[in-house]
Design a protein around this motif. Structure first.
Motif, PDB file in Angstrom:
ATOM      1  N   GLU A 112      51.140  40.948  33.055  1.00  0.00           N
ATOM      2  CA  GLU A 112      52.597  41.058  33.079  1.00  0.00           C
ATOM      3  C   GLU A 112      53.190  40.285  34.255  1.00  0.00           C
ATOM      4  N   SER A 113      52.508  40.290  35.398  1.00  0.00           N
ATOM      5  CA  SER A 113      53.019  39.626  36.603  1.00  0.00           C
ATOM      6  C   SER A 113      53.076  38.108  36.453  1.00  0.00           C
ATOM      7  N   LEU A 114      52.309  37.556  35.523  1.00  0.00           N
ATOM      8  CA  LEU A 114      52.247  36.103  35.371  1.00  0.00           C
ATOM      9  C   LEU A 114      53.524  35.509  34.773  1.00  0.00           C
ATOM     10  N   GLY A 115      54.245  36.293  34.001  1.00  0.00           N
ATOM     11  CA  GLY A 115      55.471  35.797  33.399  1.00  0.00           C
ATOM     12  C   GLY A 115      55.276  34.529  32.585  1.00  0.00           C
ATOM     13  N   GLY A 116      54.137  34.421  31.919  1.00  0.00           N
ATOM     14  CA  GLY A 116      53.879  33.253  31.082  1.00  0.00           C
ATOM     15  C   GLY A 116      53.310  32.058  31.826  1.00  0.00           C
ATOM     16  N   ALA A 117      53.111  32.173  33.112  1.00  0.00           N
ATOM     17  CA  ALA A 117      52.551  31.062  33.889  1.00  0.00           C
ATOM     18  C   ALA A 117      51.067  30.901  33.592  1.00  0.00           C
ATOM     19  N   GLN A 118      50.585  29.705  33.815  1.00  0.00           N
ATOM     20  CA  GLN A 118      49.147  29.439  33.742  1.00  0.00           C
ATOM     21  C   GLN A 118      48.632  29.452  35.174  1.00  0.00           C
ATOM     22  N   VAL A 119      47.483  30.050  35.375  1.00  0.00           N
ATOM     23  CA  VAL A 119      46.937  30.137  36.729  1.00  0.00           C
ATOM     24  C   VAL A 119      45.516  29.601  36.776  1.00  0.00           C
ATOM     25  N   LEU A 120      45.138  29.189  37.958  1.00  0.00           N
ATOM     26  CA  LEU A 120      43.763  28.758  38.203  1.00  0.00           C
ATOM     27  C   LEU A 120      43.269  29.407  39.477  1.00  0.00           C
ATOM     28  N   HIS A 121      42.173  30.132  39.370  1.00  0.00           N
ATOM     29  CA  HIS A 121      41.456  30.641  40.527  1.00  0.00           C
ATOM     30  C   HIS A 121      40.325  29.654  40.804  1.00  0.00           C
ATOM     31  N   ILE A 122      40.219  29.196  42.024  1.00  0.00           N
ATOM     32  CA  ILE A 122      39.104  28.330  42.406  1.00  0.00           C
ATOM     33  C   ILE A 122      38.370  29.007  43.556  1.00  0.00           C
ATOM     34  N   VAL A 123      37.079  29.253  43.341  1.00  0.00           N
ATOM     35  CA  VAL A 123      36.235  29.837  44.373  1.00  0.00           C
ATOM     36  C   VAL A 123      35.424  28.712  44.996  1.00  0.00           C
ATOM     37  N   ALA A 124      35.462  28.646  46.320  1.00  0.00           N
ATOM     38  CA  ALA A 124      34.743  27.584  47.028  1.00  0.00           C
ATOM     39  C   ALA A 124      33.876  28.196  48.122  1.00  0.00           C
ATOM     40  N   ASN A 125      32.858  27.462  48.486  1.00  0.00           N
ATOM     41  CA  ASN A 125      31.962  27.845  49.575  1.00  0.00           C
ATOM     42  C   ASN A 125      31.398  29.257  49.436  1.00  0.00           C
ATOM     43  N   PRO A 126      30.892  29.613  48.251  1.00  0.00           N
ATOM     44  CA  PRO A 126      30.322  30.954  48.133  1.00  0.00           C
ATOM     45  C   PRO A 126      29.082  31.092  49.027  1.00  0.00           C
ATOM     46  N   ALA A 127      29.124  32.051  49.913  1.00  0.00           N
ATOM     47  CA  ALA A 127      27.996  32.314  50.797  1.00  0.00           C
ATOM     48  C   ALA A 127      27.605  33.766  50.582  1.00  0.00           C
ATOM     49  N   PHE A 128      26.361  33.996  50.209  1.00  0.00           N
ATOM     50  CA  PHE A 128      25.952  35.368  49.919  1.00  0.00           C
ATOM     51  C   PHE A 128      24.500  35.579  50.302  1.00  0.00           C
ATOM     52  N   GLU A 129      24.209  36.824  50.601  1.00  0.00           N
ATOM     53  CA  GLU A 129      22.859  37.247  50.939  1.00  0.00           C
ATOM     54  C   GLU A 129      22.402  38.249  49.891  1.00  0.00           C
ATOM     55  N   LEU A 130      21.235  38.040  49.352  1.00  0.00           N
ATOM     56  CA  LEU A 130      20.655  38.975  48.393  1.00  0.00           C
ATOM     57  C   LEU A 130      19.455  39.645  49.023  1.00  0.00           C
ATOM     58  N   ASP A 131      19.329  40.939  48.764  1.00  0.00           N
ATOM     59  CA  ASP A 131      18.184  41.698  49.265  1.00  0.00           C
ATOM     60  C   ASP A 131      17.782  42.669  48.164  1.00  0.00           C
ATOM     61  N   GLY A 132      16.765  42.297  47.408  1.00  0.00           N
ATOM     62  CA  GLY A 132      16.366  43.111  46.261  1.00  0.00           C
ATOM     63  C   GLY A 132      17.447  43.063  45.197  1.00  0.00           C
ATOM     64  N   ASP A 133      17.959  44.244  44.815  1.00  0.00           N
ATOM     65  CA  ASP A 133      18.978  44.273  43.764  1.00  0.00           C
ATOM     66  C   ASP A 133      20.380  44.485  44.334  1.00  0.00           C
ATOM     67  N   ARG A 134      20.556  44.170  45.612  1.00  0.00           N
ATOM     68  CA  ARG A 134      21.867  44.292  46.271  1.00  0.00           C
ATOM     69  C   ARG A 134      22.191  42.991  46.990  1.00  0.00           C
ATOM     70  N   GLY A 135      23.468  42.817  47.262  1.00  0.00           N
ATOM     71  CA  GLY A 135      23.868  41.636  48.007  1.00  0.00           C
ATOM     72  C   GLY A 135      25.261  41.787  48.572  1.00  0.00           C
ATOM     73  N   THR A 136      25.579  40.911  49.513  1.00  0.00           N
ATOM     74  CA  THR A 136      26.916  40.821  50.071  1.00  0.00           C
ATOM     75  C   THR A 136      27.302  39.353  50.092  1.00  0.00           C
ATOM     76  N   GLY A 137      28.591  39.093  50.040  1.00  0.00           N
ATOM     77  CA  GLY A 137      29.014  37.707  50.045  1.00  0.00           C
ATOM     78  C   GLY A 137      30.461  37.535  50.451  1.00  0.00           C
ATOM     79  N   ILE A 138      30.787  36.280  50.700  1.00  0.00           N
ATOM     80  CA  ILE A 138      32.158  35.897  50.996  1.00  0.00           C
ATOM     81  C   ILE A 138      32.377  34.521  50.377  1.00  0.00           C
ATOM     82  N   SER A 139      33.569  34.282  49.877  1.00  0.00           N
ATOM     83  CA  SER A 139      33.890  32.967  49.323  1.00  0.00           C
ATOM     84  C   SER A 139      35.380  32.710  49.475  1.00  0.00           C
ATOM     85  N   TYR A 140      35.725  31.439  49.562  1.00  0.00           N
ATOM     86  CA  TYR A 140      37.130  31.056  49.674  1.00  0.00           C
ATOM     87  C   TYR A 140      37.811  31.182  48.321  1.00  0.00           C
TER      88      TYR A 140
END
Length: 136
Positions: A65-93
Motif C-alpha cells: 500500500e505504501s508504494l502507491g503504484g511505484a516500482q522499487v529496487l532493493h540492491i544489496v551490496a557487500n554482503p559480509a557474513f559469518e556462518l557457524d554450523g547452522d547459524r550465522g550473522t551478517g551485515i550488508s549495504y
C-alpha cells in the motif's frame, strides 16, 4: 581469519540475499516471506517490527500500500557474513530506489543486520533489521 561454512552454504546465503530483493521488488510476497524462518523477524524504522508468518504477511500488505503504484529496487551490496554450523550473522549495504513516472523519486541508503539459520528448507533469515542512514 579463516572463512567458516562450506562453499555451498555460503553460496546459498548469497542467493538468499538476491531472492529477498527480487521477490519483494516484483510483488511476489509469499516468496519474500519464505526468505525467513517460520519464526522470522523483520524490523525497519519506517514499518516497525513484524514476527512470524502472519506478522510478515501483515508487513507486506502495509508495504504494498505504501508504494502507491511505484516500482522499487532493493540492491544489496557487500554482503559480509559469518556462518557457524547452522547459524550465522551478517551485515550488508542497502540501496533502495523508488521509481515513479519514469523518474527516481527517492533513494534510501542503509544496511541490513542479519541473523541467519539453516532450516530444513535451507538458509533463511532468522531476523533482518534495517538501519537507514539517509534518504532523498
Amino acid at each position: 581469519m579463516p572463512i567458516k561454512g562450506s562453499i555451498e552454504d555460503r553460496e546459498e546465503v548469497r542467493v538468499l540475499h538476491a531472492r529477498y530483493c527480487l521477490s519483494i521488488d516484483t510483488g511476489r510476497y509469499d516468496e519474500w516471506i519464505d526468505c525467513f524462518s517460520e519464526d522470522g523477524v523483520f524490523e525497519s524504522p519506517r514499518f516497525g517490527k513484524h514476527s512470524g508468518r502472519d506478522g510478515l504477511k501483515r508487513f507486506t500488505a502495509m508495504y504494498k500500500e505504501s508504494l502507491g503504484g511505484a516500482q522499487v529496487l532493493h540492491i544489496v551490496a557487500n554482503p559480509a557474513f559469518e556462518l557457524d554450523g547452522d547459524r550465522g550473522t551478517g551485515i550488508s549495504y542497502l540501496l533502495y530506489y523508488h521509481c515513479k513516472d519514469g523518474k527516481v523519486q527517492q533513494c534510501t541508503v542503509g544496511y541490513y543486520t542479519d541473523k541467519l539459520r539453516k532450516t530444513s528448507a535451507g538458509w533463511r533469515f532468522e531476523s533482518r533489521q534495517v538501519t537507514i542512514l539517509g534518504h532523498h
